[in-house]
Design a protein around this motif. Structure first.
Motif, PDB file in Angstrom:
ATOM      1  N   ARG A 248     -33.692  -0.689  48.786  1.00  0.00           N
ATOM      2  CA  ARG A 248     -32.947   0.099  49.603  1.00  0.00           C
ATOM      3  C   ARG A 248     -32.977   1.678  49.545  1.00  0.00           C
ATOM      4  N   HIS A 326     -38.655   2.742  54.894  1.00  0.00           N
ATOM      5  CA  HIS A 326     -37.759   0.937  55.042  1.00  0.00           C
ATOM      6  C   HIS A 326     -37.005   0.041  54.463  1.00  0.00           C
ATOM      7  N   ASP A 329     -40.491  -1.956  53.347  1.00  0.00           N
ATOM      8  CA  ASP A 329     -42.021  -1.374  52.980  1.00  0.00           C
ATOM      9  C   ASP A 329     -42.608  -1.830  52.040  1.00  0.00           C
TER      10      ASP A 329
END
Length: 586
Positions: A248, A326, A329
């Protein structure tokens, strides 16, 4: 009976060397007749770099006729005139394997005490035109030695040399030199060295570090920190890079985001120490991926690391992280590294930061909060304003958990509300720091811009903190250690001039430069210098370990085998070249 054969002096002068100017007093010539020897040096003599040569402990350098004869044969030279080894006294006798640290000698009217072997300095190689000379002096056990002046007086060639007192412990100059620079150290000799009051303070500190099973923190005789390379006690990491998944991304401020990284296979991550950093490798669309290092900003869990990245106005990598990265990834990550770590102990802790410099000390704060009996903690942070104050709520909540915590925040562009007594307008100064009641026996950890750390470090020293208890971390290249080299205007690191190399890729992670290796450069150190990357060195021959650098990824080979290999995971850049693509923390 030993005899003084020649008195040699020379004043410092500028010498051109490898495109730079070196201030050195290594060019010495014999003088005739009596010459006064004073507490700091021989009349008419001087040193270009008082950090490593000269001064009361190293007032006079001695070298022997027998070593001249040895090197004439070994090097095939017939042009070695007295003074060419940089010595003040050329003597017949007094061999390094017989003279002991602490021995005292009378020469003419003066009396002297042996204090240490010669410092491993590249300038003796300059003077002789033998670049490897600093290494050869150690390897062949013929360093020469320094004298302290006990009684001032006149000396001249032909004076007899008389032993007036034998030093304690009977540790020879050659053994002392080998004890520092060569492997397979004898613990008994190390203990004996620590019992010699005459041994110079720099060498004493190095031997204390060795006795504590540590690499010496600095080259003895040189000021400032030697490149600290010993990885603190932590779980072993992984070699090179491994893929990790972005779990995150959390926006901390308009310009700072935290990236949480998980393993891809669920295996536990090595436990990093608070203050360490990760090097990450990212594809930016070009042929060569970019490598940058970011501090861990919290204590890692079993499967997650957190780094926090500030977006710089013209930063390609930070811009990529903020706009293109993001959750989900994959990024290549090297295992945690760094020696700017929270030390164990019970002394008070002062955590000082500015801007994004809060990240490593925030990890330290997390660790202190998890400690059963934490010491008193002072948290001092400087930010532009409330909007750009990263981790404000997080740090305040953590400090509230501690039994003895002190928080003070400085905003440089915003006036706080009168009720916010822990926040001030401006920057820390001597008066405000004194008002915080920081104990003088505290350990302080500073991270931020270089000027900020210089200023705050000075203020803390003036406040009474011991210099060795003030620890700093720089995100950019470390300050250069280039003894004797005349400073020039700083140049932003760049690609080297000349034809592009065709060898393995060399990445200097701190400087943001990746370039192919070319045999035109003899060593990785020379390549770094060609890129105007700040470098740290002294002997340039693999002896002193001042150039030791973390090897983040890849393998190297040594062009000149070092007398003692550095710690695993590190490399001596002064005598190595890449065997594969490499990433260096430089």
């Amino acid at each position: 009976m030993a005899t003084l054969l020649s008195v040699n002096v020379g004043m410092p002068k500028d010498v051109s060397w490898q495109g730079r100017t070196v201030r050195t007093g290594a060019w010495k010539e014999p003088v005739q007749g009596p010459r006064m020897v004073r507490r700091l040096n021989v009349d008419g003599d001087g040193q270009g770099d008082l950090a490593g040569h000269g001064g009361e402990i190293r007032a006079v350098l001695v070298y022997q006729l027998q070593s001249y004869q040895y090197w004439q044969k070994e090097l095939g030279r017939d042009d070695l005139t007295f003074g060419i080894f940089g010595e003040n006294f050329t003597v017949d006798g007094l061999p390094d394997d017989e003279v002991c640290i602490g021995d005292r000698y009378r020469i003419g009217e003066a009396e002297f005490e042996v204090t240490q072997p010669r410092v491993t300095c590249y300038r003796v190689g300059m003077r002789l035109g033998e670049p490897a000379m600093a290494s050869l002096l150690v390897a062949h056990h013929r360093p020469g030695f320094y004298l302290r002046v006990i009684t001032e007086g006149r000396v001249q060639a032909g004076d007899e040399i008389t032993l007036t007192r034998t030093g304690p412990e009977q540790l020879t100059v050659a053994d002392t030199d080998a004890l520092l620079y060569l492997p397979d150290r004898d613990p008994a000799k190390l203990r004996r060295a620590l019992g010699i009051p005459a041994l110079s303070p720099g060498w004493q500190q190095s031997f204390r570090d060795l006795a504590a099973a540590q690499q010496p923190k600095q080259e003895p005789g040189w000021p400032g920190e030697r490149a600290a390379t010993r990885q603190p006690g932590a779980e072993p990491g992984w070699p090179g890079f491994r893929p990790m998944r972005v779990a995150r991304i959390v926006a901390e401020t308009p310009t700072v985001s935290s990236i949480y990284l998980d393993t891809t296979d669920g295996t536990p991550l090595p436990q990093a120490r608070p203050g360490q950093y990760l090097s990450i490798r990212l594809p930016l669309g070009g042929a060569v991926p970019a490598v940058r290092s970011y501090s861990l900003s919290s204590v890692p869990t079993a499967g997650t690391y957190r780094i926090s990245v500030k977006r710089e106005p013209h930063g390609k990598v930070s811009g990529y992280i903020h706009t293109m990265l993001h959750p989900g990834d994959l990024v290549d990550v090297a295992s945690p590294r760094g020696t700017f770590v929270l030390e164990e102990g019970t002394r008070p802790v002062v955590l000082v930061s500015a801007g994004i410099g809060a990240t490593p000390v925030l990890a330290m704060l997390h660790r202190l909060c998890a400690t059963a009996d934490p010491p008193p903690v002072w948290w001092i942070h400087t930010a532009r304003d409330r909007a750009h104050h990263a981790f404000a709520d997080e740090t305040h909540a953590l400090l509230a958990q501690l039994p003895d915590a002190h928080e003070h925040i400085y905003y440089t562009a915003e006036t706080p509300h009168p009720d916010e007594r822990r926040i001030s307008r401006g920057r820390p100064n001597a008066r405000s720091l004194a008002a915080l009641g920081i104990p003088t026996d505290a350990d302080a950890y500073l991270c931020g811009p270089s000027a900020f750390m210089d200023d705050l470090g000075g203020l803390l020293r003036d406040h009474g903190l011991r210099p060795e208890r003030i620890h700093t971390e720089q995100f950019s290249a470390l300050p250069a250690i280039n003894p004797g080299v005349t400073p020039t205007a700083a140049i932003r690191p760049h690609q080297p001039s000349g034809p592009t190399g065709t060898g393995p890729l060399v990445t200097f992670a701190r400087s943001g430069v990746t370039t192919p290796w070319s045999p035109a450069r003899a060593t990785l150190l020379e390549l770094a210098e060609a890129c105007d990357i700040p470098t740290r060195w002294s002997c340039r021959t693999g002896v002193c370990h001042t150039c030791v650098t973390h090897l983040v990824a890849g393998d190297v080979t040594y062009t000149t085998p070092p007398l003692e290999l550095p710690e695993p995971g590190t490399v001596l850049v002064c005598c190595s070249e890449p065997a594969t693509d490499v990433v260096l923390d430089l």
